[in-house]
Design a protein around this motif. Structure first.
Motif, PDB file in Angstrom:
ATOM      1  N   LEU A  56      35.574  69.312  39.717  1.00 51.87           N
ATOM      2  CA  LEU A  56      36.238  69.317  38.562  1.00 51.87           C
ATOM      3  C   LEU A  56      36.252  70.512  37.548  1.00 51.87           C
ATOM      4  CD1 LEU A  56      35.296  65.541  37.386  1.00 51.87           C
ATOM      5  CD2 LEU A  56      37.433  66.590  38.218  1.00 51.87           C
ATOM      6  N   ILE A 107      43.653  73.392  33.044  1.00 48.37           N
ATOM      7  CA  ILE A 107      44.541  72.510  32.104  1.00 48.37           C
ATOM      8  C   ILE A 107      44.545  73.272  30.923  1.00 48.37           C
ATOM      9  CG2 ILE A 107      44.318  70.226  31.045  1.00 48.37           C
ATOM     10  CD1 ILE A 107      43.106  68.986  33.318  1.00 48.37           C
ATOM     11  N   PRO A 136      29.723  60.200  32.541  1.00 42.63           N
ATOM     12  CA  PRO A 136      29.501  61.478  33.160  1.00 42.63           C
ATOM     13  C   PRO A 136      30.206  62.702  32.405  1.00 42.63           C
ATOM     14  CG  PRO A 136      30.868  60.395  34.574  1.00 42.63           C
ATOM     15  CD  PRO A 136      30.396  59.293  33.770  1.00 42.63           C
ATOM     16  N   ALA A 149      33.303  64.581  33.937  1.00 40.95           N
ATOM     17  CA  ALA A 149      34.517  63.640  33.997  1.00 40.95           C
ATOM     18  C   ALA A 149      35.301  63.684  32.566  1.00 40.95           C
ATOM     19  CB  ALA A 149      34.245  62.324  34.479  1.00 40.95           C
ATOM     20  N   VAL A 156      36.740  66.866  31.193  1.00 46.88           N
ATOM     21  CA  VAL A 156      38.185  67.138  31.830  1.00 46.88           C
ATOM     22  C   VAL A 156      39.011  65.925  31.125  1.00 46.88           C
ATOM     23  CG1 VAL A 156      39.335  66.585  34.068  1.00 46.88           C
ATOM     24  CG2 VAL A 156      37.080  67.721  34.033  1.00 46.88           C
ATOM     25  N   LEU A 157      38.656  64.805  30.808  1.00 47.03           N
ATOM     26  CA  LEU A 157      39.617  63.805  30.372  1.00 47.03           C
ATOM     27  C   LEU A 157      39.847  64.205  28.958  1.00 47.03           C
ATOM     28  CD1 LEU A 157      38.113  60.362  31.969  1.00 47.03           C
ATOM     29  CD2 LEU A 157      40.405  61.479  32.418  1.00 47.03           C
ATOM     30  N   ALA A 208      42.543  66.699  29.527  1.00 48.61           N
ATOM     31  CA  ALA A 208      43.696  66.116  29.929  1.00 48.61           C
ATOM     32  C   ALA A 208      44.422  65.420  28.914  1.00 48.61           C
ATOM     33  CB  ALA A 208      43.423  65.035  30.837  1.00 48.61           C
ATOM     34  N   VAL A 215      37.663  73.137  38.342  1.00 48.87           N
ATOM     35  CA  VAL A 215      39.031  73.744  38.396  1.00 48.87           C
ATOM     36  C   VAL A 215      39.974  73.408  37.325  1.00 48.87           C
ATOM     37  CG1 VAL A 215      39.194  74.282  40.672  1.00 48.87           C
ATOM     38  CG2 VAL A 215      39.816  72.088  40.047  1.00 48.87           C
ATOM     39  N   ALA A 216      39.673  71.858  36.894  1.00 48.17           N
ATOM     40  CA  ALA A 216      40.395  71.459  35.769  1.00 48.17           C
ATOM     41  C   ALA A 216      40.295  72.104  34.386  1.00 48.17           C
ATOM     42  CB  ALA A 216      39.733  69.757  35.184  1.00 48.17           C
TER      43      ALA A 216
END
Lengths: 403, 315
Positions: free
Chosen positions: A216, A223, A264, A267, A270-271, A274, A218-219
């Motif tokens: 993850l 992003i 976690p 994640a 990243v969210l 996003a 790379v996100a």
């Protein structure tokens, strides 16, 4: 909720504060460095770099165990990760330059093969240290639980160094991203700058392994710049905004993940990224989707207003419902479609404007102001009063519009 | 090579081989169309698709998983297109934004839901568990004709066999339009080939192959099967027909050699436990690609002189 506030105000405990600061610095560095990669349109190279770290982690562990250590020293593992990531990067570069495979195939091949080799090494380690948990699987998806002071310092220091190097190199990197041929012509060594940029991406990736994990990370590199692009047209602002977004995501993400079990950190970070991206996509003032919709609607209304007024001036019937609605709302026609006084005056003015434009375009063919005719802008917004007087003198008297 | 081989190794080798073929066939077209990373994106979003399907139906049966993953792949392709068009973002970055987000969502859902009853965890999703797909009921080669033992074959074998057959069939049926659209999309459009639908169909086929291979090798190593055999095959030949056959050959060699090396390699070296078969399959496919990239007869771009080529003599 209160645990979230605690985490965000750094009062949820020493370890949580450490993790939050480390993740924020990581996010800033990743967003900033990622901006140049994004502008260079090679965002997915970071995916190959990230997956190529896995065999390095395994090799570093095996080497450290062979040398008599526990194999868990974070700097050692990260050094190994950087080594194979660099190998992967060189492999992508070699395949794309020296064979006829495109860069995307090279990226996909390198990321999956290096990852596969890494998995093989992880299973070897598992059988060697049967019973003992090596904790290497944490590098797949990241883990902030049980992070040590020294780990956080490594992450924070690494993020700062990467950020400083990116600041120093921002000029050539922007130049290469926007006009590689110009950069080459002015004496910059393209390959060296590209490699330096990839080196920075590699550094950020390796630093982020522990927190976000190699799948993850790379996100965090892709992003934030993609989200920042909605807010600015300037490359230097892009990098700053992307750094800010990355920092916020790292900080808030670790805060949320600390506030509840089974969230976690990688994640969640990243969210959060996003979410910021989605909001930017929708609501950014100029490039956002909402702004574009509003712009489109306004343009549509202007076109319908203009065409409706011209039709009124020519005494043609109007059937289009939107045109009728626009004219009615402005009090230019009555609800039964008959023009009002104001409507007749406005229609005459529009008709005159159109006539003036026709003559102006015939007179000043080469004038850029006239060439910008779009059928909507009133001519007195572009030409001077003298020019318009000159035009009016040429209007044939038959059309006799006054006012 | 007796009863133990049939029981422990035969089905994993078959499943691995069929997965590799099912992925390599659409991979050929993805590589040629410069969409190799669509395979990357799809295999990442298989995870959220499967987790969602599990949360909705409560089972890890074939159909919910297939449908969930296919739905996730469709959503991902739609989202990538939306981000690219609405946001004016280049395709690579759009893909990166979408698949990492969906993957993170999958990880979060998986951690939040109770999947202890079923065989579904993040590690399994990433690199599969080929070794666990053994044939308990087999007692030797004779079991191959024993209906009772055959009924105990792992269901994954039938799933991947059906998908491999479907992929082969689709490739054969759509061979001509696919070939034309891959090399010259504009020409294909003038012939009346619905290129957009064909492209989407290719991506969907790849998604189905990714889901089926997911059982055996997980989402990341499926990418190796999509890209490495076709990429290596591309360096061996100029003709699409022979490229397909090369890629199938490379896929089979990777799967078989990878499994054997992973299962028996450590024993030969004096070790005791096998290493990850899926990882080894990816490694072998990478080695094949490396050899092809160094020695393949058609490795260089055409119309460009390689630096190490002897200069043509002029006289």
């Amino acid at each position: 909720m209160s645990t979230l506030l605690q985490a965000l105000s750094l009062s949820a405990g020493y370890n949580a504060a450490l993790v939050a600061i480390g993740a924020a610095l990581l996010g800033i560095a990743a967003g900033f460095v990622g901006s140049f990669l994004f502008l260079r349109k090679r965002a997915l190279v970071s995916d190959a770099i990230a997956h190529a770290t896995l065999p390095g982690v395994g090799v570093a562990f095996l080497v450290m165990v062979a040398l008599g250590g526990s194999g868990r020293s974070l700097p050692g593992l990260l050094a190994g990760a950087a080594l194979t990531a660099a190998l992967g990067l060189l492999a992508v570069d070699w395949i794309a330059r020296r064979t006829r495979l495109a860069e995307d195939a090279a990226i996909g091949a390198v990321l999956s093969v290096f990852f596969g080799t890494g998995i093989v090494l992880l299973t070897v380690i598992q059988t060697l240290s049967a019973g003992k948990q090596a904790g290497l699987k944490d590098f797949l998806l990241g883990s902030t639980a049980g992070m040590l002071m020294v780990d956080a310092v490594v992450i924070a220091a690494g993020g700062l160094i990467a950020l400083a190097l990116a600041l120093i190199m921002r000029r050539p990197m922007i130049l290469v991203a926007f006009d590689a041929e110009f950069a080459a012509a002015t004496g910059w060594n393209l390959r060296r700058i590209d490699m330096a940029m990839m080196g920075l991406v590699l550094a950020v990736t390796v630093i982020g392994l522990k927190v976000v994990g190699l799948i993850l990370i790379v996100a965090l590199i892709i992003i934030p710049p993609a989200a920042a692009r909605f807010w600015t047209e300037r490359a230097d602002h892009l990098a700053l905004i992307a750094g800010g977004i990355g920092g916020v995501a790292g900080y808030v993400g670790t805060g949320i993940s600390a506030a509840a079990p089974d969230l976690p950190a990688g994640a969640v970070i990243v969210l959060v990224c996003a979410t910021i991206f989605t909001l930017s996509l929708l609501a950014a003032p100029v490039r956002g989707v909402l702004a574009a919709l509003i712009r489109r609607r306004r343009f549509q209304i202007r076109v319908h207003l203009r065409q409706g007024l011209l039709a009124m001036a020519r005494q043609e019937p109007i059937f289009d419902p939107l045109t009728l609605a626009v004219l009615r709302r402005r009090g230019l026609i009555r609800s039964d479609g008959v023009p009002t006084e104001a409507g007749r005056a406005e229609a005459a003015r529009t008709r005159r404007d159109e006539l003036r434009w026709e003559i102006a375009r015939a007179m000043h063919r080469d004038d850029p102001a006239v060439a910008s005719y779009d059928g909507l802008t009133p001519i007195d917004a572009l030409l001077t009063a003298d020019q318009i007087a000159e035009i009016d003198r040429r209007i044939p008297p038959a059309s006799g519009v006054t006012g | 090579m007796g009863a133990e081989f049939v029981q422990l190794s035969l089905t994993p080798i078959l499943i691995g081989t069929l997965s590799a073929i099912a992925c390599a066939l659409p991979g050929n077209f993805l590589v040629l169309r410069r969409q190799a990373l669509i395979g990357d994106a799809i295999s990442h979003v298989v995870l959220p698709g499967i987790v969602l399907a599990f949360l909705v139906t409560g089972s890890v049966g074939t159909w919910p998983m297939m449908l969930g993953a296919a739905a996730a792949a469709t959503v991902a392709v739609g989202l990538i297109e939306a981000v690219r068009r609405l946001g004016g973002i280049e395709p690579g970055a759009a893909m990166g934004v979408v698949f990492t987000t969906l993957f993170a969502l999958g990880v979060l859902l998986l951690e939040q839901s109770d999947t202890s009853r079923v065989h579904l965890d993040v590690q399994h999703a990433l690199y599969g568990s080929l070794e666990s797909l053994i044939w308990f009921d087999a007692e030797g080669w004779a079991s191959l004709v024993d209906p009772v033992a055959l009924a105990g074959l792992p269901p994954e074998l039938f799933r991947i066999a059906a998908v491999a057959a479907l992929v082969c069939l689709l490739t054969a049926i759509f061979w001509r339009p696919l070939k034309i659209a891959t090399f010259d999309e504009g020409f294909a459009a003038t012939l009346g080939i619905p290129t957009a639908a064909l492209g989407l169909g290719l991506v969907m086929t790849a998604a189905v192959a990714a889901v089926a291979a997911f059982d055996a090798v997980g989402s990341i190593i499926a990418i190796a099967m999509f890209i490495c055999p076709p990429a290596a095959a591309r360096l061996m030949t100029q003709r699409l027909e022979s490229q397909i056959w090369w890629s199938v050959l490379f896929a089979v060699v990777s799967a078989v050699a990878g499994y054997v090396l992973a299962g028996y390699g450590p024993l030969w070296l004096g070790g005791q436990d096998a290493v990850s078969a899926a990882g080894m399959i990816a490694t072998v496919s990478g080695l094949i690609l490396a050899l092809a990239a160094r020695f393949g007869p058609h490795r260089a771009r055409q119309g460009r002189v390689r630096r190490d080529d002897p200069q043509p003599q002029s006289r």
